[in-house]
Write an enzyme that holds these catalytic residues in place. Sequence first.
Site, short mmCIF file in Angstrom:
data_model
loop_
_atom_site.label_atom_id
_atom_site.label_comp_id
_atom_site.label_asym_id
_atom_site.label_seq_id
_atom_site.Cartn_x
_atom_site.Cartn_y
_atom_site.Cartn_z
N GLU A 248 21.42 -1.78 69.77
CA GLU A 248 21.60 -1.05 68.54
C GLU A 248 22.63 0.08 68.89
O GLU A 248 23.54 0.36 68.14
CB GLU A 248 20.31 -0.77 67.76
CG GLU A 248 20.68 0.35 66.47
CD GLU A 248 19.33 0.43 65.77
OE1 GLU A 248 19.43 1.41 64.77
OE2 GLU A 248 18.03 -0.21 66.17
N ARG A 249 22.32 1.02 69.82
CA ARG A 249 22.93 2.15 69.98
C ARG A 249 24.42 1.76 70.70
O ARG A 249 25.19 2.58 70.06
CB ARG A 249 22.30 2.83 71.02
CG ARG A 249 20.99 3.54 70.23
CD ARG A 249 19.72 3.98 71.26
NE ARG A 249 18.72 4.73 70.70
CZ ARG A 249 17.64 4.78 71.13
NH1 ARG A 249 17.47 4.71 72.34
NH2 ARG A 249 16.66 5.11 70.18
#
Length: 393
Positions: A248-249
Amino acid sequence: MKLTTEHEQIRKTLKSFIEAEINPYVDEWEEAGAFPAHQVFKELGELGLLGVTKPEQYGGMGLDWSYGAVVAEALGHIDCGGVPMAIGVQTDMATPALARFGTDAAKEDFLKPSIAGDYVACLGVSEVGAGSDVASIKTTAKKDGDDYVINGGKMWTTSGTQADWMCLLANTGDGPVHQNKTLICLPLKDDNSKHRKGVTVARKLKKLGMRSSDTAEFFFEDVRVPQRYRIGEEGAGFMYQMMQFQEERLWCALSSLVSLDKTIDETAEYARQRKAFGKSILDNQVVHFRLAELKTEVQALRSMSWDAVEKMMEGEDVVMLASMAKLKAGRLAREVNDACLQYWGGMGFMEETPVSRAYRDGRLGSIGGGADEVMLSIICKYMGTLPGKSNKA
């Protein structure tokens, strides 16, 4: 990282879809406060773009995450932040752990229709009082026969009002907070597409930005879910969620690149046309030098992000590098959008201008998916400079 013709074909396909099927409708969706997720996702699913990195057995392409990175970057061509964020939840936030650790039953019932675009997925981690502090969640899932019985609630849930199922993190025991949590596939709707008994969308949240993406608060009261819908081992949910966070990051960093470049380029063109005191705004050295600095920063973020992707493909631990990229992306979005809005003058303060939307949407980058302060703590752990935390974590 050197990309192949296959990478470029995926980028081209997605960009063409965005230009034809998304951007013409973005203003309408922003005004409505939501976009038709089932329609858009079904079209993306038919192109294979929701399962690029997912197993072929369940309708995916079975490609490595470098292809997912190309998708993330290409989503920056969308003329808002809300729609790409919702797509990212579907591909890189709610489904990675399911694809890796889910049972065959869970993959068949949730992953396969999510890849096809028949289901809209959401991620249920954050709660009121437990945002970046994931270990503090209060939602419980207690065993009763062959089921889990879920009670609690979730907050800031992207695609929540439209979602068919939730990748839910809940406490399934009374042990240490990092070892008592489990990820569960929670079906939100019944056969009539109505919310199941005990599932309540308390409200659709009104947000500063990301307006085309619906966001909800949920309450759960005695919601029953078969234990076969558990993702992986009971008690390993916190670890699985931390793994999902890394993708996600990196996704957050990659998806910001094109939009940041676009904001700078649009600002340069506007400043070239706008006149003040007898000359173009762009002719002022403070303006064209500042835009050059910002363009350089975006390119530095691009290099860092793709370096992390390359290292991930080589099997290296990229937790620190992904956290650095996420931190830099969030802060750079604030810096770029604020600086560029200034050069639009009064028009920059108007909702009708693209820089205004970028300013509103970009602010979430330093909050969602782990606040800047959490990224700094992770980086400090890897540096061995966080008090009491000298080892990698």
